[in-house]
Design a protein around this motif. Structure first.
Motif, mmCIF file in Angstrom:
data_model
loop_
_atom_site.group_PDB
_atom_site.id
_atom_site.type_symbol
_atom_site.label_atom_id
_atom_site.label_comp_id
_atom_site.label_asym_id
_atom_site.label_seq_id
_atom_site.Cartn_x
_atom_site.Cartn_y
_atom_site.Cartn_z
ATOM 1 N N ILE A 6 -8.396 -1.730 6.219
ATOM 2 C CA ILE A 6 -7.982 -3.077 5.807
ATOM 3 C C ILE A 6 -9.229 -3.928 5.602
ATOM 4 O O ILE A 6 -10.133 -3.906 6.442
ATOM 5 C CB ILE A 6 -7.151 -3.746 6.928
ATOM 6 C CG1 ILE A 6 -5.923 -2.893 7.263
ATOM 7 C CG2 ILE A 6 -6.737 -5.173 6.555
ATOM 8 C CD1 ILE A 6 -5.266 -3.256 8.570
ATOM 9 N N ASN A 10 -7.183 -11.918 3.064
ATOM 10 C CA ASN A 10 -6.277 -12.322 1.971
ATOM 11 C C ASN A 10 -4.997 -12.943 2.522
ATOM 12 O O ASN A 10 -4.445 -12.458 3.506
ATOM 13 C CB ASN A 10 -5.871 -11.100 1.127
ATOM 14 C CG ASN A 10 -7.048 -10.493 0.410
ATOM 15 O OD1 ASN A 10 -8.173 -10.971 0.547
ATOM 16 N ND2 ASN A 10 -6.801 -9.443 -0.347
ATOM 17 N N GLU A 414 1.819 0.115 4.148
ATOM 18 C CA GLU A 414 0.684 -0.266 3.297
ATOM 19 C C GLU A 414 1.170 -0.802 1.963
ATOM 20 O O GLU A 414 0.640 -1.769 1.432
ATOM 21 C CB GLU A 414 -0.251 0.920 2.977
ATOM 22 C CG GLU A 414 -0.624 1.818 4.085
ATOM 23 C CD GLU A 414 0.358 2.955 4.236
ATOM 24 O OE1 GLU A 414 1.334 2.752 4.977
ATOM 25 O OE2 GLU A 414 0.163 4.044 3.670
ATOM 26 N N GLU A 415 2.218 -0.122 1.432
ATOM 27 C CA GLU A 415 2.704 -0.537 0.111
ATOM 28 C C GLU A 415 3.308 -1.944 0.179
ATOM 29 O O GLU A 415 3.046 -2.790 -0.676
ATOM 30 C CB GLU A 415 3.753 0.463 -0.352
ATOM 31 C CG GLU A 415 4.194 0.230 -1.754
ATOM 32 C CD GLU A 415 5.322 1.186 -2.117
ATOM 33 O OE1 GLU A 415 5.168 2.406 -1.908
ATOM 34 O OE2 GLU A 415 6.359 0.693 -2.590
ATOM 35 N N SER A 418 0.394 -4.405 0.591
ATOM 36 C CA SER A 418 -0.540 -4.536 -0.539
ATOM 37 C C SER A 418 0.142 -5.210 -1.725
ATOM 38 O O SER A 418 -0.479 -5.951 -2.473
ATOM 39 C CB SER A 418 -1.178 -3.206 -0.920
ATOM 40 O OG SER A 418 -0.201 -2.303 -1.283
ATOM 41 N N ARG A 419 1.453 -5.005 -1.864
ATOM 42 C CA ARG A 419 2.175 -5.714 -2.938
ATOM 43 C C ARG A 419 2.135 -7.230 -2.757
ATOM 44 O O ARG A 419 2.373 -7.969 -3.689
ATOM 45 C CB ARG A 419 3.632 -5.270 -2.969
ATOM 46 C CG ARG A 419 3.789 -3.949 -3.665
ATOM 47 C CD ARG A 419 5.234 -3.750 -4.067
ATOM 48 N NE ARG A 419 5.385 -2.465 -4.723
ATOM 49 C CZ ARG A 419 6.547 -1.849 -4.849
ATOM 50 N NH1 ARG A 419 7.631 -2.391 -4.359
ATOM 51 N NH2 ARG A 419 6.601 -0.699 -5.469
ATOM 52 N N ALA A 422 -2.408 -7.947 0.259
ATOM 53 C CA ALA A 422 -3.311 -7.470 1.310
ATOM 54 C C ALA A 422 -4.192 -6.357 0.752
ATOM 55 O O ALA A 422 -3.745 -5.559 -0.076
ATOM 56 C CB ALA A 422 -2.509 -6.939 2.498
ATOM 57 N N ALA A 423 -5.433 -6.305 1.219
ATOM 58 C CA ALA A 423 -6.313 -5.197 0.845
ATOM 59 C C ALA A 423 -6.177 -4.147 1.943
ATOM 60 O O ALA A 423 -6.831 -4.222 2.986
ATOM 61 C CB ALA A 423 -7.750 -5.686 0.721
ATOM 62 N N ILE A 424 -5.252 -3.214 1.739
ATOM 63 C CA ILE A 424 -4.944 -2.229 2.787
ATOM 64 C C ILE A 424 -4.692 -0.891 2.121
ATOM 65 O O ILE A 424 -4.016 -0.823 1.096
ATOM 66 C CB ILE A 424 -3.717 -2.694 3.609
ATOM 67 C CG1 ILE A 424 -3.329 -1.665 4.678
ATOM 68 C CG2 ILE A 424 -2.506 -3.022 2.753
ATOM 69 C CD1 ILE A 424 -2.313 -2.191 5.690
ATOM 70 N N GLU A 425 -5.278 0.157 2.656
ATOM 71 C CA GLU A 425 -5.018 1.485 2.089
ATOM 72 C C GLU A 425 -5.087 2.544 3.168
ATOM 73 O O GLU A 425 -5.729 2.371 4.193
ATOM 74 C CB GLU A 425 -6.004 1.801 0.967
ATOM 75 C CG GLU A 425 -7.427 1.842 1.462
ATOM 76 C CD GLU A 425 -8.425 2.153 0.356
ATOM 77 O OE1 GLU A 425 -8.039 2.132 -0.818
ATOM 78 O OE2 GLU A 425 -9.576 2.410 0.697
#
Ligand code: UD1
Length: 429
Positions: A6, A10, A414-415, A418-419, A422-425
């Motif tokens: 992360i 944001n 995460e999906e 992030s939608r 958020a900067a998360i992967e």
């Protein structure tokens, strides 16, 4: 092992669809053991715990099938699942499976009620306290079961069937309430359960059992009366939205700032938590399609909470609320009254710069102006997600390791985040 990376800072803006509740889906799936007909459950979340329980039920002889996905849905969204326990082929729930998920112990109730016998391994699950099974055993004994514990297994039998009785829970237990309601549904005569859990998941289960032909009154209050019937039939029933997922994302927005619609969420399922988040400074608005959560500019106010059985502040949101309080403009006291060892996130939040001291069952959280990203380790399901929330608000990069806990309880985390910006992967490996 997968980890989640992360980059904090944001705001969250957009819509997060709320999934079916894990803690409602699990007992509902187990209720399929009570009938030889098909139980159809709608809105079943796609989670590791649900998959595992499906395997465990399969071991007992439960067939299942999943409805085709809608076109617009990717893999991994809540689905409709049919469970059929036409023939129970095995009344033993083995250690290898039960030790992975505590809730699978609950099969003891339906197996005993329908077949007069069950052999179930003592459970495992999240490491958040000793979590004994005495209430289950005492309650089932009150319904006439003979129970022995041998070699790590609970061996229960009731060759002539269970018999209704009055049982007063010495302590409120969600799981033991689920199990005794299911067992009493097929017992001879009337069962009165006092000091029963009032959680929405208990109500959801009772509604499903009623649709299957059970006679249950008082679910949602502390006295539940069950008049046993000889057999139950199939039904179609919908899993309620996940109140813990709802509260978690509401706290994430309260922490990062922004404006998010929690689509499908039901405010009546988490009033105490929403009230606390509101007092912390977020604007909570129930709307037709769910709950809107906003925080624009204003700081986070310190709010003391103490966990309690429903309708109190849920223990399953305690870690997330602590994450929120790490950024408060003052000091908050968070007291855990349900589990004796549920502060494992304290050490990890400290790695992000949080200032928390612990005295017994109370954590004193002194808000800090900023958190700083760091590698952290998830220790249980709710603790893991508290680290994700903190990471979303921390400066720089946070890597949450050992995320298999998250996959047990949060669908497409995460999906969904992030939608909303958020900067998360997820990183595999
Ligand atoms: C359920 C939830 C869990 C939540 C918890 C409390 C599911 C799948 N899990 O867990 O997420 O944190 O409710 O809201 O729904 N206890 C005993 N003896 C027993 C049974 C329980 O002493 O026989 C104690 C436990 O150790 C704990 C307290 O009772 O201190 C409450 O536990 P309980 O409500 O049973 O939790 P679960 O049903 O396991």
């Amino acid at each position: 092992m997968d980890s989640i990376r992360i980059t904090g800072g944001n705001e969250l803006r957009g819509t997060i669809p709320i999934s079916g509740a894990k803690n409602a889906a699990l007992p509902l799936m187990i209720a399929a053991l009570l009938t030889e007909d098909t139980l159809t459950l709608e809105n079943v979340p796609h989670l590791a715990d649900v998959e595992l329980l499906t395997r465990i039920l399969g071991n007992h002889g439960v067939d299942y099938s999943v409805n085709g996905r809608r076109e617009d849905q990717g893999e991994g969204y809540s689905r409709t699942v049919h469970f059929t326990a036409r023939n129970i082929v095995d009344t033993t729930a083995p250690y290898e499976l039960v030790s992975k998920m505590r809730a699978s112990f609950w099969v003891i109730g339906p197996l005993l009620a329908r077949l007069g016998q069950a052999r179930v391994s003592l459970p495992g699950g999240c490491a958040i306290g000793t979590r004994p099974v005495d209430l289950f055993i005492d309650g089932l004994r009150a319904l006439g079961a003979r129970i022995e514990i041998e070699g790590g297994y609970v061996q229960a039998d009731a060759p002539k069937g269970l018999v209704g009785n009055r049982f007063v829970f010495p302590k409120v237990s969600v799981g033991a309430t689920h199990v005794l309601v299911m067992a009493a549904a097929l017992a001879r005569g009337e069962t009165v359960l006092e000091n029963a859990a009032r959680e929405p998941e208990v109500v959801n289960l009772a509604e499903c059992l009623t649709a299957m032909g059970a006679r249950i009154e008082g679910a949602g209050t502390s006295t539940i009366t069950v008049s046993g019937v000889p057999a139950l039939s199939g039904a179609v029933h919908r899993v309620i939205p996940d109140r813990i997922e709802t509260g978690t994302y509401a706290m994430a927005v309260a922490m990062t700032g922004g404006d998010v619609l929690l689509e499908g969420a039901r405010p009546d399922l988490l009033e105490a938590a929403l009230e606390a988040i509101g007092r912390a400074g977020a604007e909570i608005t129930p709307v037709n399609s769910g709950i809107r959560v906003r925080r624009n500019g204003a700081g986070i106010a310190p709010v003391d909470v103490s966990t309690a059985p429903f309708p109190g502040f849920p223990t399953d949101l305690q870690a997330q609320f602590m994450a929120l309080m790490t950024r408060a403009g003052g000091t908050a006291r968070i007291t855990e009254t349900i589990f004796e060892n549920r502060f494992m996130h304290v050490q990890e939040l400290a790695r992000l710069g949080a200032r928390i001291s612990q005295t017994g069952q109370t954590a004193v959280v002194e808000g800090v102006p900023r958190l700083k990203g760091a590698p952290v380790m998830a220790t249980d399901l709710r603790a893991s997600v508290s680290l994700v929330i903190a990471g979303l608000a921390a400066e720089g990069e946070t890597v949450v390791n050992r995320v298999y806990h998250l996959d047990r309880g949060f669908e497409r985390l995460e999906e969904k985040l992030s939608r909303c910006g958020a900067a998360i992967e997820r990183q595999s490996g």
